[in-house]
Scaffold this motif. Sequence first.
Motif, PDB file in Angstrom:
ATOM      1  N   ASN A 157       0.981  -0.944   0.285  1.00  0.00           N
ATOM      2  CA  ASN A 157      -0.323  -0.035  -0.137  1.00  0.00           C
ATOM      3  C   ASN A 157       0.701   0.987   0.542  1.00  0.00           C
ATOM      4  OD1 ASN A 157      -1.785  -1.714   2.353  1.00  0.00           O
ATOM      5  ND2 ASN A 157      -2.476  -1.418   0.367  1.00  0.00           N
ATOM      6  N   THR A 158       2.051   1.425  -0.026  1.00  0.00           N
ATOM      7  CA  THR A 158       3.297   2.360   0.915  1.00  0.00           C
ATOM      8  C   THR A 158       4.387   2.806  -0.161  1.00  0.00           C
ATOM      9  OG1 THR A 158       3.915   1.782   2.336  1.00  0.00           O
ATOM     10  CG2 THR A 158       1.607   2.382   2.989  1.00  0.00           C
ATOM     11  N   CYS A 159       4.871   3.209  -0.259  1.00  0.00           N
ATOM     12  CA  CYS A 159       6.575   3.580  -0.882  1.00  0.00           C
ATOM     13  C   CYS A 159       7.313   2.169   0.219  1.00  0.00           C
ATOM     14  CB  CYS A 159       6.748   4.869  -0.823  1.00  0.00           C
ATOM     15  SG  CYS A 159       8.006   4.656  -1.948  1.00  0.00           S
ATOM     16  N   ALA A 160       7.203   2.739   0.746  1.00  0.00           N
ATOM     17  CA  ALA A 160       7.702   2.159   2.073  1.00  0.00           C
ATOM     18  C   ALA A 160       8.310   0.338   1.895  1.00  0.00           C
ATOM     19  CB  ALA A 160       7.857   2.311   3.467  1.00  0.00           C
ATOM     20  N   GLN A 161       6.608  -0.200   1.680  1.00  0.00           N
ATOM     21  CA  GLN A 161       6.005  -1.667   2.036  1.00  0.00           C
ATOM     22  C   GLN A 161       6.912  -2.047   0.461  1.00  0.00           C
ATOM     23  OE1 GLN A 161       2.055  -1.039   2.402  1.00  0.00           O
ATOM     24  NE2 GLN A 161       2.120  -2.567   4.145  1.00  0.00           N
ATOM     25  N   ALA A 162       7.120  -1.037  -0.782  1.00  0.00           N
ATOM     26  CA  ALA A 162       7.313  -1.511  -2.170  1.00  0.00           C
ATOM     27  C   ALA A 162       8.889  -1.246  -1.493  1.00  0.00           C
ATOM     28  CB  ALA A 162       7.248  -0.173  -2.918  1.00  0.00           C
ATOM     29  N   ARG A 163       9.757  -0.543  -1.423  1.00  0.00           N
ATOM     30  CA  ARG A 163      11.190  -0.710  -0.931  1.00  0.00           C
ATOM     31  C   ARG A 163      11.485  -2.173   0.007  1.00  0.00           C
ATOM     32  NH1 ARG A 163      14.515   1.713  -2.517  1.00  0.00           N
ATOM     33  NH2 ARG A 163      14.537   4.229  -3.223  1.00  0.00           N
ATOM     34  N   GLU A 164      10.362  -2.566   0.892  1.00  0.00           N
ATOM     35  CA  GLU A 164      10.469  -3.563   1.202  1.00  0.00           C
ATOM     36  C   GLU A 164      10.690  -5.250   0.563  1.00  0.00           C
ATOM     37  OE1 GLU A 164       8.548  -6.418   5.147  1.00  0.00           O
ATOM     38  OE2 GLU A 164       8.502  -4.641   4.882  1.00  0.00           O
ATOM     39  N   LEU A 165       9.996  -4.628  -0.725  1.00  0.00           N
ATOM     40  CA  LEU A 165       8.990  -6.343  -1.484  1.00  0.00           C
ATOM     41  C   LEU A 165      10.624  -6.202  -2.225  1.00  0.00           C
ATOM     42  CD1 LEU A 165       7.785  -8.553  -2.203  1.00  0.00           C
ATOM     43  CD2 LEU A 165       6.615  -7.062  -3.830  1.00  0.00           C
ATOM     44  N   TYR A 181      -3.527   8.550  -7.012  1.00  0.00           N
ATOM     45  CA  TYR A 181      -4.911   8.639  -6.621  1.00  0.00           C
ATOM     46  C   TYR A 181      -4.791   7.369  -5.247  1.00  0.00           C
ATOM     47  CZ  TYR A 181      -9.525   5.267  -6.749  1.00  0.00           C
ATOM     48  OH  TYR A 181     -10.423   5.629  -6.028  1.00  0.00           O
ATOM     49  N   HIS A 182      -3.626   6.555  -5.302  1.00  0.00           N
ATOM     50  CA  HIS A 182      -3.546   5.551  -4.084  1.00  0.00           C
ATOM     51  C   HIS A 182      -2.832   5.912  -3.447  1.00  0.00           C
ATOM     52  CE1 HIS A 182      -4.838   2.218  -6.502  1.00  0.00           C
ATOM     53  NE2 HIS A 182      -4.468   2.903  -7.824  1.00  0.00           N
ATOM     54  N   MET A 183      -2.336   7.089  -3.520  1.00  0.00           N
ATOM     55  CA  MET A 183      -0.971   7.613  -2.396  1.00  0.00           C
ATOM     56  C   MET A 183      -1.654   8.420  -1.151  1.00  0.00           C
ATOM     57  SD  MET A 183       2.090   8.650  -4.854  1.00  0.00           S
ATOM     58  CE  MET A 183       2.955   9.756  -3.605  1.00  0.00           C
ATOM     59  N   ASN A 184      -3.479   9.411  -2.408  1.00  0.00           N
ATOM     60  CA  ASN A 184      -4.084   9.963  -2.109  1.00  0.00           C
ATOM     61  C   ASN A 184      -4.654   9.230  -0.242  1.00  0.00           C
ATOM     62  OD1 ASN A 184      -5.710  12.673  -1.291  1.00  0.00           O
ATOM     63  ND2 ASN A 184      -6.773  11.163  -1.616  1.00  0.00           N
ATOM     64  N   ILE A 185      -4.760   8.137  -0.697  1.00  0.00           N
ATOM     65  CA  ILE A 185      -5.098   7.575   0.601  1.00  0.00           C
ATOM     66  C   ILE A 185      -4.067   6.672   1.804  1.00  0.00           C
ATOM     67  CG2 ILE A 185      -6.570   5.397   1.294  1.00  0.00           C
ATOM     68  CD1 ILE A 185      -7.808   5.347  -1.649  1.00  0.00           C
ATOM     69  N   GLU A 186      -3.193   6.510   0.931  1.00  0.00           N
ATOM     70  CA  GLU A 186      -2.112   5.773   1.989  1.00  0.00           C
ATOM     71  C   GLU A 186      -0.842   6.302   2.476  1.00  0.00           C
ATOM     72  OE1 GLU A 186      -2.997   2.876   3.411  1.00  0.00           O
ATOM     73  OE2 GLU A 186      -4.860   2.840   1.761  1.00  0.00           O
ATOM     74  N   GLU A 187      -0.586   7.377   1.921  1.00  0.00           N
ATOM     75  CA  GLU A 187       0.417   8.285   2.470  1.00  0.00           C
ATOM     76  C   GLU A 187       0.303   9.554   2.586  1.00  0.00           C
ATOM     77  OE1 GLU A 187       3.557   6.535   1.844  1.00  0.00           O
ATOM     78  OE2 GLU A 187       3.763   5.841  -0.267  1.00  0.00           O
ATOM     79  N   LYS A 188       1.622   9.022   4.625  1.00  0.00           N
ATOM     80  CA  LYS A 188       0.793  10.470   5.040  1.00  0.00           C
ATOM     81  C   LYS A 188       1.615  12.272   4.273  1.00  0.00           C
ATOM     82  CE  LYS A 188       0.450   8.716   9.045  1.00  0.00           C
ATOM     83  NZ  LYS A 188      -0.694   8.245   9.890  1.00  0.00           N
ATOM     84  N   SER A 189       2.548  11.670   3.175  1.00  0.00           N
ATOM     85  CA  SER A 189       2.790  13.096   2.482  1.00  0.00           C
ATOM     86  C   SER A 189       3.672  12.475   1.431  1.00  0.00           C
ATOM     87  CB  SER A 189       4.127  13.606   2.827  1.00  0.00           C
ATOM     88  OG  SER A 189       4.971  14.524   1.879  1.00  0.00           O
ATOM     89  N   PHE A 190       2.514  13.039   0.282  1.00  0.00           N
ATOM     90  CA  PHE A 190       3.141  12.580  -1.180  1.00  0.00           C
ATOM     91  C   PHE A 190       4.278  12.906  -0.985  1.00  0.00           C
ATOM     92  CE2 PHE A 190      -1.602  14.151  -1.613  1.00  0.00           C
ATOM     93  CZ  PHE A 190      -2.141  13.477  -2.707  1.00  0.00           C
ATOM     94  N   ALA A 191       5.049  13.812  -0.696  1.00  0.00           N
ATOM     95  CA  ALA A 191       6.243  14.712  -1.019  1.00  0.00           C
ATOM     96  C   ALA A 191       6.851  13.816  -0.662  1.00  0.00           C
ATOM     97  CB  ALA A 191       6.384  15.844  -0.575  1.00  0.00           C
ATOM     98  N   ASP A 192       6.840  13.218   0.751  1.00  0.00           N
ATOM     99  CA  ASP A 192       8.071  12.209   1.399  1.00  0.00           C
ATOM    100  C   ASP A 192       8.116  10.929   0.400  1.00  0.00           C
ATOM    101  OD1 ASP A 192       8.668  14.908   3.061  1.00  0.00           O
ATOM    102  OD2 ASP A 192       7.415  13.611   4.980  1.00  0.00           O
ATOM    103  N   ALA A 193       6.954  10.626   0.203  1.00  0.00           N
ATOM    104  CA  ALA A 193       6.358   9.230  -0.518  1.00  0.00           C
ATOM    105  C   ALA A 193       7.532   9.249  -1.846  1.00  0.00           C
ATOM    106  CB  ALA A 193       5.832   8.819  -0.885  1.00  0.00           C
TER     107      ALA A 193
END
Length: 282
Positions: A157-165, A181-193
Amino acid sequence: MKLGIHAYAWCSQWTNDTLDLIDRVAGLGLDFIEIPLMCLDTFDAPAIKARLDAVGLGAVTSTVLLADTDITSDDPAVRERGRAYLEDCVRATAAIGASSFSGVIYSRHPGSLRARPTEEHWQRSADGLRPAAKLAGELGVLVGIEPVNRYESYLINTCAQARELMARIDAPAMRIHLDTYHMNIEEKSFADATLLAGSDLIHYHLCENDRGIPGTGQVDWDGIFRSLAALNYQGNAALESFVDNTDNMNTWVWRQLAPDGDTLLREGVDFIRRKQREHGLL
């Protein structure tokens, strides 16, 4: 940054009857088209490559795994079909000279569980993707993991999880594909992700929070483009919306998101180009 559009802005399935979209995208001055691989039976690689070469247009590909190709399935036969399908997608991508293949390629879409995913789900996903990643490296194709929202995937669901995989797969061809679209739901910050993806970012879906025309909703576009500028992002970014429901994947389009695909493209491209100019990414 290279700007393109997903073919689903106009069509619900790619066939030779939609080859004219390549000419249309080239005529609009975009850099590439994103071609779906949901139905490989209707994907005519020689015809696509010939048309791309004729107009000088770039391409990327994408797909999602369905129930019968879920590499995290409890059924070994389903997992094997998924592994074979991902490798076929990599071959199809290379056959048209496209630079990358990405999407929800790590588990069933949409997918849900009665509890949180286990270590076994993560390991099955990594093991299922690794052969495709190895083949992609041999064929000069990059593979992007696209995090999507919790209602569409239980795994990434998040960039951090993509990094883990990515770390579990441990293959040079693996990269990250983000979607606003997905970041709007799951990330705390578009910029940080975006910054977290860093140099592994190869593709970006530019979607408004309702999948309508970019710039008409709640997405933090300035934060996104500040981060892309900080990364000096030179990869691909595509407008992505869907004209209707499809028989080959869930799009959940229950209302008209724009008057038509051409309006979405024209107004969306104008907005994104403006942001590129403001942040030095043209």
